[in-house]
Design a protein around this motif. Structure first.
Motif, PDB file in Angstrom:
ATOM      1  N   SER A  90      21.236  29.863  27.407  1.00 44.06           N
ATOM      2  CA  SER A  90      22.592  29.397  27.081  1.00 44.06           C
ATOM      3  C   SER A  90      23.319  28.930  28.334  1.00 44.06           C
ATOM      4  O   SER A  90      23.985  27.889  28.325  1.00 44.06           O
ATOM      5  CB  SER A  90      23.398  30.507  26.403  1.00 44.06           C
ATOM      6  OG  SER A  90      22.914  30.741  25.114  1.00 44.06           O
ATOM      7  N   ILE A  91      23.179  29.670  29.415  1.00 46.82           N
ATOM      8  CA  ILE A  91      23.784  29.258  30.685  1.00 46.82           C
ATOM      9  C   ILE A  91      23.151  27.963  31.166  1.00 46.82           C
ATOM     10  O   ILE A  91      23.842  27.059  31.663  1.00 46.82           O
ATOM     11  CB  ILE A  91      23.650  30.390  31.731  1.00 46.82           C
ATOM     12  CG1 ILE A  91      24.469  31.593  31.307  1.00 46.82           C
ATOM     13  CG2 ILE A  91      24.066  29.910  33.117  1.00 46.82           C
ATOM     14  CD1 ILE A  91      24.205  32.851  32.101  1.00 46.82           C
ATOM     15  N   GLY A  92      21.845  27.832  31.010  1.00 50.54           N
ATOM     16  CA  GLY A  92      21.159  26.602  31.390  1.00 50.54           C
ATOM     17  C   GLY A  92      21.627  25.402  30.583  1.00 50.54           C
ATOM     18  O   GLY A  92      21.761  24.293  31.115  1.00 50.54           O
ATOM     19  N   ALA A 120      24.120  23.225  21.139  1.00 50.28           N
ATOM     20  CA  ALA A 120      22.999  23.493  22.049  1.00 50.28           C
ATOM     21  C   ALA A 120      23.234  24.780  22.837  1.00 50.28           C
ATOM     22  O   ALA A 120      22.293  25.547  23.067  1.00 50.28           O
ATOM     23  CB  ALA A 120      22.811  22.320  22.999  1.00 50.28           C
ATOM     24  N   VAL A 121      24.466  25.033  23.241  1.00 50.42           N
ATOM     25  CA  VAL A 121      24.783  26.259  23.976  1.00 50.42           C
ATOM     26  C   VAL A 121      24.649  27.475  23.064  1.00 50.42           C
ATOM     27  O   VAL A 121      24.155  28.532  23.480  1.00 50.42           O
ATOM     28  CB  VAL A 121      26.200  26.174  24.581  1.00 50.42           C
ATOM     29  CG1 VAL A 121      26.637  27.512  25.147  1.00 50.42           C
ATOM     30  CG2 VAL A 121      26.250  25.100  25.655  1.00 50.42           C
ATOM     31  N   ALA A 122      25.026  27.341  21.796  1.00 44.55           N
ATOM     32  CA  ALA A 122      24.983  28.464  20.864  1.00 44.55           C
ATOM     33  C   ALA A 122      23.597  28.669  20.241  1.00 44.55           C
ATOM     34  O   ALA A 122      23.339  29.723  19.666  1.00 44.55           O
ATOM     35  CB  ALA A 122      26.009  28.255  19.752  1.00 44.55           C
ATOM     36  N   ALA A 123      22.706  27.694  20.346  1.00 43.59           N
ATOM     37  CA  ALA A 123      21.407  27.762  19.671  1.00 43.59           C
ATOM     38  C   ALA A 123      20.581  28.995  20.051  1.00 43.59           C
ATOM     39  O   ALA A 123      20.011  29.636  19.162  1.00 43.59           O
ATOM     40  CB  ALA A 123      20.621  26.480  19.927  1.00 43.59           C
ATOM     41  N   PRO A 124      20.475  29.377  21.324  1.00 45.06           N
ATOM     42  CA  PRO A 124      19.692  30.588  21.631  1.00 45.06           C
ATOM     43  C   PRO A 124      20.259  31.852  20.983  1.00 45.06           C
ATOM     44  O   PRO A 124      19.503  32.668  20.450  1.00 45.06           O
ATOM     45  CB  PRO A 124      19.737  30.670  23.158  1.00 45.06           C
ATOM     46  CG  PRO A 124      19.962  29.277  23.604  1.00 45.06           C
ATOM     47  CD  PRO A 124      20.842  28.664  22.566  1.00 45.06           C
ATOM     48  N   ALA A 125      21.570  32.005  21.000  1.00 49.50           N
ATOM     49  CA  ALA A 125      22.175  33.183  20.373  1.00 49.50           C
ATOM     50  C   ALA A 125      21.989  33.146  18.864  1.00 49.50           C
ATOM     51  O   ALA A 125      21.717  34.174  18.234  1.00 49.50           O
ATOM     52  CB  ALA A 125      23.661  33.264  20.721  1.00 49.50           C
ATOM     53  N   LEU A 153      10.841  26.807  22.147  1.00 39.58           N
ATOM     54  CA  LEU A 153      11.568  25.688  21.536  1.00 39.58           C
ATOM     55  C   LEU A 153      12.944  25.443  22.147  1.00 39.58           C
ATOM     56  O   LEU A 153      13.441  24.316  22.089  1.00 39.58           O
ATOM     57  CB  LEU A 153      11.734  25.937  20.029  1.00 39.58           C
ATOM     58  CG  LEU A 153      10.472  25.914  19.191  1.00 39.58           C
ATOM     59  CD1 LEU A 153      10.804  26.267  17.742  1.00 39.58           C
ATOM     60  CD2 LEU A 153       9.807  24.552  19.269  1.00 39.58           C
ATOM     61  N   LEU A 154      13.579  26.456  22.690  1.00 39.16           N
ATOM     62  CA  LEU A 154      14.973  26.333  23.125  1.00 39.16           C
ATOM     63  C   LEU A 154      15.139  26.158  24.630  1.00 39.16           C
ATOM     64  O   LEU A 154      16.219  26.391  25.160  1.00 39.16           O
ATOM     65  CB  LEU A 154      15.761  27.558  22.653  1.00 39.16           C
ATOM     66  CG  LEU A 154      15.831  27.733  21.136  1.00 39.16           C
ATOM     67  CD1 LEU A 154      16.441  29.074  20.789  1.00 39.16           C
ATOM     68  CD2 LEU A 154      16.611  26.607  20.505  1.00 39.16           C
ATOM     69  N   VAL A 155      14.103  25.710  25.303  1.00 38.22           N
ATOM     70  CA  VAL A 155      14.188  25.492  26.751  1.00 38.22           C
ATOM     71  C   VAL A 155      15.295  24.477  27.029  1.00 38.22           C
ATOM     72  O   VAL A 155      15.353  23.420  26.401  1.00 38.22           O
ATOM     73  CB  VAL A 155      12.842  24.972  27.308  1.00 38.22           C
ATOM     74  CG1 VAL A 155      12.965  24.581  28.766  1.00 38.22           C
ATOM     75  CG2 VAL A 155      11.770  26.025  27.125  1.00 38.22           C
TER      76      VAL A 155
END
Length: 167
Positions: A90-92, A120-125, A153-155
């Motif tokens: 998310s930081i990335g 995109a920022v919220a996708a990992p969470a 997938l979320l790189v």
């Protein structure tokens, strides 16, 4: 008369009763399962049954579906590490997306860029939460597999390709 330190060990109305000797279940042995039938003791509220020998201990009757299995140490470590990776992702996405914004403004308007940037920022969470909730009753290897699939997938590709400094 009961002292203040012994007061925590008694119920209201037990002033005359002597403190009970510790039962074998209190010393660390596993307690017996609650009975499924209604309680014979009229002093107990509805839904409560006496557990153990006699009425030494009183326990709440739980439905079969309300019991949760605790996570093993390896599973907790794996979930914690993958959760940390998702936080870094998310930081990335924030750093890479902000570095990519001037270039993206040449192609798309802010009204199109900002919603996808936030997603995109919220996708990992969101992935972590979805896997956690949807695999609650599944085997541990399924949960780990889906969490690791999310890692692949979320790189945050804008951060990986452009980086913090950019070129």
């Amino acid at each position: 008369m009961i002292s203040d330190s012994d007061d925590a060990l008694n119920w209201d109305g037990d002033e005359g009763a002597a403190p009970a000797a510790p039962s074998p279940t209190a010393s660390g042995a596993k307690a017996s399962a609650p009975t499924d039938g209604p309680s014979d003791d009229p002093a107990l509220p509805d839904g409560w049954n006496a557990v153990g020998k006699g009425s030494e201990a009183v326990g709440r009757v739980e439905s079969e579906g309300s019991e949760r299995a605790s996570l093993s140490t390896a599973m907790l470590l794996t979930v914690g590490i993958v959760g940390g990776i998702y936080l870094l992702f998310s930081i990335g996405w924030v750093v890479g997306g902000l570095r990519l914004k001037p270039l993206a403004n040449l192609i798309v308007a802010d009204a199109m860029y900002v919603p996808w940037f936030v997603l995109a920022v919220a996708a990992p969470a969101l992935w972590f939460l979805a896997v956690w909730v949807l695999t609650r009753a599944k085997a541990a290897w399924i949960r780990i597999g889906l969490l690791l699939l999310g890692v692949v997938l979320l790189v945050p590709w804008p951060f990986v390709t452009v980086g913090v400094i950019g070129s």
